[in-house]
Design a protein around this motif. Structure first.
Motif, PDB file in Angstrom:
ATOM      1  N   PHE A 233      37.230  10.971 -29.327  1.00 25.60           N
ATOM      2  CA  PHE A 233      37.323  11.441 -27.835  1.00 25.60           C
ATOM      3  C   PHE A 233      36.142  12.102 -27.329  1.00 25.60           C
ATOM      4  O   PHE A 233      35.480  12.841 -28.128  1.00 25.60           O
TER       5      PHE A 233
ATOM      6  N   ASN B  36      37.491  15.921 -24.147  1.00 20.27           N
ATOM      7  CA  ASN B  36      38.731  16.565 -24.165  1.00 20.27           C
ATOM      8  C   ASN B  36      38.521  18.147 -24.504  1.00 20.27           C
ATOM      9  O   ASN B  36      39.012  18.595 -25.640  1.00 20.27           O
TER      10      ASN B  36
ATOM     11  N   LEU C 168      45.859  14.423 -29.836  1.00 19.96           N
ATOM     12  CA  LEU C 168      45.701  13.388 -29.014  1.00 19.96           C
ATOM     13  C   LEU C 168      45.970  12.045 -29.740  1.00 19.96           C
ATOM     14  O   LEU C 168      46.522  11.099 -29.261  1.00 19.96           O
TER      15      LEU C 168
ATOM     16  N   ASN D 203      49.454  10.862 -29.858  1.00 21.78           N
ATOM     17  CA  ASN D 203      50.064  10.163 -28.647  1.00 21.78           C
ATOM     18  C   ASN D 203      49.659   8.765 -28.329  1.00 21.78           C
ATOM     19  O   ASN D 203      50.113   8.074 -27.543  1.00 21.78           O
ATOM     20  N   ILE D 204      48.696   8.137 -29.329  1.00 24.48           N
ATOM     21  CA  ILE D 204      48.299   6.733 -28.925  1.00 24.48           C
ATOM     22  C   ILE D 204      48.669   5.813 -29.948  1.00 24.48           C
ATOM     23  O   ILE D 204      49.128   6.294 -31.202  1.00 24.48           O
TER      24      ILE D 204
ATOM     25  N   ASP E 219      47.147   2.830 -25.017  1.00 31.39           N
ATOM     26  CA  ASP E 219      46.553   4.099 -25.400  1.00 31.39           C
ATOM     27  C   ASP E 219      46.337   4.780 -24.178  1.00 31.39           C
ATOM     28  O   ASP E 219      46.471   5.998 -23.770  1.00 31.39           O
ATOM     29  N   GLU E 220      45.429   3.936 -22.981  1.00 35.24           N
ATOM     30  CA  GLU E 220      45.160   4.763 -21.791  1.00 35.24           C
ATOM     31  C   GLU E 220      46.392   5.259 -21.121  1.00 35.24           C
ATOM     32  O   GLU E 220      46.464   6.541 -20.501  1.00 35.24           O
TER      33      GLU E 220
ATOM     34  N   LEU F 225      47.574   8.459 -23.037  1.00 32.13           N
ATOM     35  CA  LEU F 225      46.760   9.690 -22.909  1.00 32.13           C
ATOM     36  C   LEU F 225      47.128  10.293 -21.321  1.00 32.13           C
ATOM     37  O   LEU F 225      47.351  11.497 -21.211  1.00 32.13           O
TER      38      LEU F 225
ATOM     39  N   TYR G 267      48.474  13.950 -20.594  1.00 29.19           N
ATOM     40  CA  TYR G 267      47.637  15.002 -19.620  1.00 29.19           C
ATOM     41  C   TYR G 267      48.595  15.136 -18.324  1.00 29.19           C
ATOM     42  O   TYR G 267      48.541  16.466 -18.028  1.00 29.19           O
TER      43      TYR G 267
ATOM     44  N   ILE H  10      40.897   8.368 -17.682  1.00 22.84           N
ATOM     45  CA  ILE H  10      40.797   7.816 -18.990  1.00 22.84           C
ATOM     46  C   ILE H  10      40.213   6.518 -19.054  1.00 22.84           C
ATOM     47  O   ILE H  10      40.516   5.581 -18.274  1.00 22.84           O
TER      48      ILE H  10
ATOM     49  N   TYR I 289      37.168   6.825 -26.440  1.00 24.59           N
ATOM     50  CA  TYR I 289      38.154   7.343 -25.278  1.00 24.59           C
ATOM     51  C   TYR I 289      37.321   8.516 -24.427  1.00 24.59           C
ATOM     52  O   TYR I 289      37.503   9.613 -25.020  1.00 24.59           O
TER      53      TYR I 289
ATOM     54  N   ILE J  37      37.235  10.910 -21.414  1.00 31.70           N
ATOM     55  CA  ILE J  37      38.416  11.775 -20.702  1.00 31.70           C
ATOM     56  C   ILE J  37      37.556  12.732 -19.732  1.00 31.70           C
ATOM     57  O   ILE J  37      36.724  13.519 -20.166  1.00 31.70           O
TER      58      ILE J  37
END
Length: 699
Positions: free
Chosen positions: A43, A46, A54, A57-58, A92-93, A96, A100, A110, A127, A129
């Motif tokens: 990432f 972030n 993070l 959450n994916i 995933d996107e 994320l 957020y 993202i 990813y 961000i």
């Protein structure tokens, strides 16, 4: 018209081709890299959240280390390789972006990219961000609460609402506020109230998020009747009147869910019932009146039970065997009589088990044990009020490092049931009396016998505002315990040096004193991630004993007449974990009629200060670890408190979380030892290591 139709058809064809190409492209990518290992997920940008948060959450997960893959190849343990799946990227996107948004970054962006390595067949997934500015709370509107009076609304707002314009928007905090409002409504008669919806309106100019929350309150209900349904093996021995008395809910009272919850707990605390369920009967409401139904299962009222004893007394891990006889509903009114006896081995992690087979004179200092005999009676009411009253008589014989002690006495304790919304949630006055005889054998063949009789009165009050008893992630625990004692104490000192000096084999010193003891402390917990699996915890404990009046033969001071079992000790699994249980005592020289002896093993200190900083991390539902630093010591006076007198330890621990309680295995080492004023850098780490078992968190 024809031109318009052709344009529409062309647009439709282009859109269809676009989706076909998109699907085809995804298929090609998936087919091209389906056997590539997803070596890492990275990432960037972030700034507000760590990578670990993070990743939770994916959907995509990176492949484990080679060791776990190797272990999995021939055992049930370890993990398999994880291969790249392009279909998860869009998920995933979206996840994320939702994460957020839930934390106030409504304009975050993202993007993804990946770098394949064709030689090793590995892929690095990235990813990128762009967080942009966070949104803060704007207006906060509550709708559908017109049934509440102005007073009720103001009280609800002050007790339940935590959002304000200085805070970043948080979906979790908004949900907490909704839950708090629902609890308030349920506790104030609005039994059928419901949460309807939440609307969040963002202002992209001022970066504010306006919140509008709608409820349906319904009518305000009072209690019309109480229906008791009993089942169980002892159903005929518990009357409905006793159930009504313990519950304490009266007809005509405004329905209060918190009172219902307390009544359930009160019934369960009597141990007459194996299960209790109290609920309003929603479909039987008439004229804003509602009945409640009590379903209770009554268990066996007489029990004879062997026990395996496990506890943290003396700040050490102790275990042993015991047996208890319990008679419930003793003389009615839900009284409980308990007769128990037990024997425990103290500080089991340092115990030399060969001691068990040796005579008392040949055992080494690791032998520590306690024999207890107890008679206790508990009743849930006192003068008709819901005050848990405990009357106890006990005898104890204990062998600790360098000393033996026999004590007996009694205690009368009262535990007041405090409302949940008050600052004070603990109120426990008590009266105690105990007699003890402590025999200390020193290294120089001397011995000291201390006999004392000590009545006292005290009270514990405090505030417990944590969100979970076993694994608190937020809140605090604060307590303050003042106590007042009067003690008659007698010392008998025997020593070959005393005989050489005075010609006497022993000397007797006695007197009486009044003294007070004060203990106070605070523990604080704060979660360091949104999943509430990481917690930073801290504690501070202080104790002070002061003799303010005494009569003696002027050979010993009034402070020396304070019984050793009322003084403070430090060290152990719930204290400073680089030292063994009760190992930290004042090292001062204490004078008894011209005879000098170190205070170690004779008594603890009259001033005590200790604290801890601990980082706790849960790894799944059942396992976790902790990193900690402990500090503190005991002294004979607050005037002796100097920085170089603090013992400091650090270490790490393993946690096993069970439905009963967390179990701990802590490894602590001495970072700074005040005895020789040296740090760990000048010593062997392993030789300074202490291992502690424990039940529950250290604080």
């Amino acid at each position: 018209m024809l031109a318009v139709y052709l344009v529409k058809m062309l647009k439709q064809i282009l859109i269809t081709l676009f989706f076909i190409l998109l699907i085809f492209n995804g298929t090609i990518v998936g087919q091209s890299y389906y056997d590539y290992e997803l070596k890492s997920i990275n990432f960037s940008g972030n700034n507000s959240f760590p990578k670990s948060e993070l990743e939770k959450n994916i959907e995509s997960k990176q492949s484990p280390m080679w060791f776990w893959v190797f272990l999995n190849s021939f055992t049930p343990f370890g993990d398999e390789k994880v291969f790249f799946d392009s279909a998860k990227i869009s998920i995933d996107e979206l996840a994320l972006k939702e994460f957020y948004n839930a934390n106030g970054f409504f304009k975050s962006q993202i993007h993804h990219r990946f770098e394949p390595d064709t030689s090793s067949k590995e892929i690095q997934l990235y990813y990128d961000i762009i967080e942009n500015k966070p949104f803060y709370y704007g207006k906060f509107n509550l709708m559908g609460l017109k049934s509440l009076s102005e007073y009720e609304f103001g009280k609800m707002f002050s007790e339940s609402i935590t959002v304000d314009s200085s805070k970043k928007y948080s979906e979790y905090e908004v949900q907490q506020n909704i839950n708090s409002i629902r609890r308030y409504l349920a506790n104030n008669g609005y039994v059928i109230s419901k949460y309807d919806s939440t609307v969040v309106t963002i202002d992209t100019v001022s970066y504010r998020a306006d919140i509008s929350i709608a409820f349906h309150t319904g009518n305000k209900f009072t209690i019309s009747d109480m229906i008791v349904n009993k089942t169980g093996v002892s159903i005929d021995q518990i009357t409905n009147d006793l159930v009504y008395q313990i519950i304490g809910i009266k007809r005509g009272n405004i329905y209060d869910q918190s009172q219902v919850d307390r009544s359930e707990l009160r019934l369960l605390k009597t141990e007459l019932f194996t299960s209790v369920d109290i609920n309003p009967i929603i479909n039987d409401t008439v004229d804003s009146k509602i009945p409640i139904e009590v379903n209770a299962t009554i268990g066996i009222l007489n029990e004879l039970a062997p026990e395996i004893k496990v506890d943290n007394e003396f700040n050490s891990f102790n275990t042993g065997l015991g047996v208890s006889f319990i008679k419930k509903n003793f003389f009615g009114d839900a009284r409980k009589l308990t007769l128990s006896t037990s024997f425990r081995l103290i500080d089991i992690s340092n115990f030399n088990f060969s001691n068990i087979f040796k005579s008392g004179t040949k055992r080494d200092s690791t032998f520590q044990g306690v024999l207890d005999l107890n008679l206790k009676m508990e009743q849930p009411y006192f003068f008709g009020k819901p005050i848990l009253t405990t009357t106890e008589i006990y005898y104890r014989s204990q062998t600790l490092t360098g000393l033996t002690e026999q004590s007996y006495g009694g205690a009368q304790k009262f535990d007041f049931e405090m409302p949940y919304y008050t600052f004070l949630t603990l109120l426990r006055p008590n009266f105690t009396i105990d007699a003890s005889n402590r025999q200390v054998d020193s290294k120089d063949t001397s011995s000291i016998s201390v006999t004392s009789l000590t009545p006292g009165i005290g009270i514990e009050f405090g505030s417990s505002k944590t969100n979970d008893i076993q694994y608190p992630t937020e809140g605090y625990y604060l307590f303050f315990t003042p106590e007042l004692f009067q003690s008659k104490t007698k010392y008998i000192i025997k020593s070959k040096y005393l005989e050489q000096l005075t010609g006497q084999k022993e000397i007797s010193l006695e007197g009486s004193t009044y003294f007070y003891r004060i203990q106070t402390g605070i523990s604080h917990f704060i979660s360091t991630n949104s999943a509430r699996t990481s917690v930073f915890a801290s504690k501070l404990r202080v104790g002070y004993i002061q003799s303010f009046y005494g009569t003696n033969n002027n050979v010993i001071s009034a402070s020396q007449l304070i019984p050793p079992n009322k003084t403070f000790y430090a060290g152990g699994s719930n204290s400073i974990r680089g030292w063994r249980s009760r190992e930290l005592v004042p090292r001062d020289t204490v004078i008894y009629a011209g005879y000098s002896t170190e205070s170690e093993n004779i008594r603890g200190g009259t001033f005590w200060l200790e604290g801890s900083f601990e980082f706790r991390k849960k790894l799944g539902q059942y396992f976790g670890f902790a990193l900690f630093t402990d500090y503190g010591n005991t002294w004979n006076s607050w005037k002796d408190l100097v920085p170089k007198g603090f013992a400091v330890s650090f270490g790490a621990g393993i946690r096993l979380y069970t439905p009963i309680a967390p179990f701990r295995l802590d490894f602590g080492t001495k970072f700074y030892n005040p005895v020789d004023e040296s740090t760990i850098f000048k010593k062997n780490l392993l030789k300074n290591l202490e291992i502690h078992f424990g039940i529950g968190e250290a604080f």
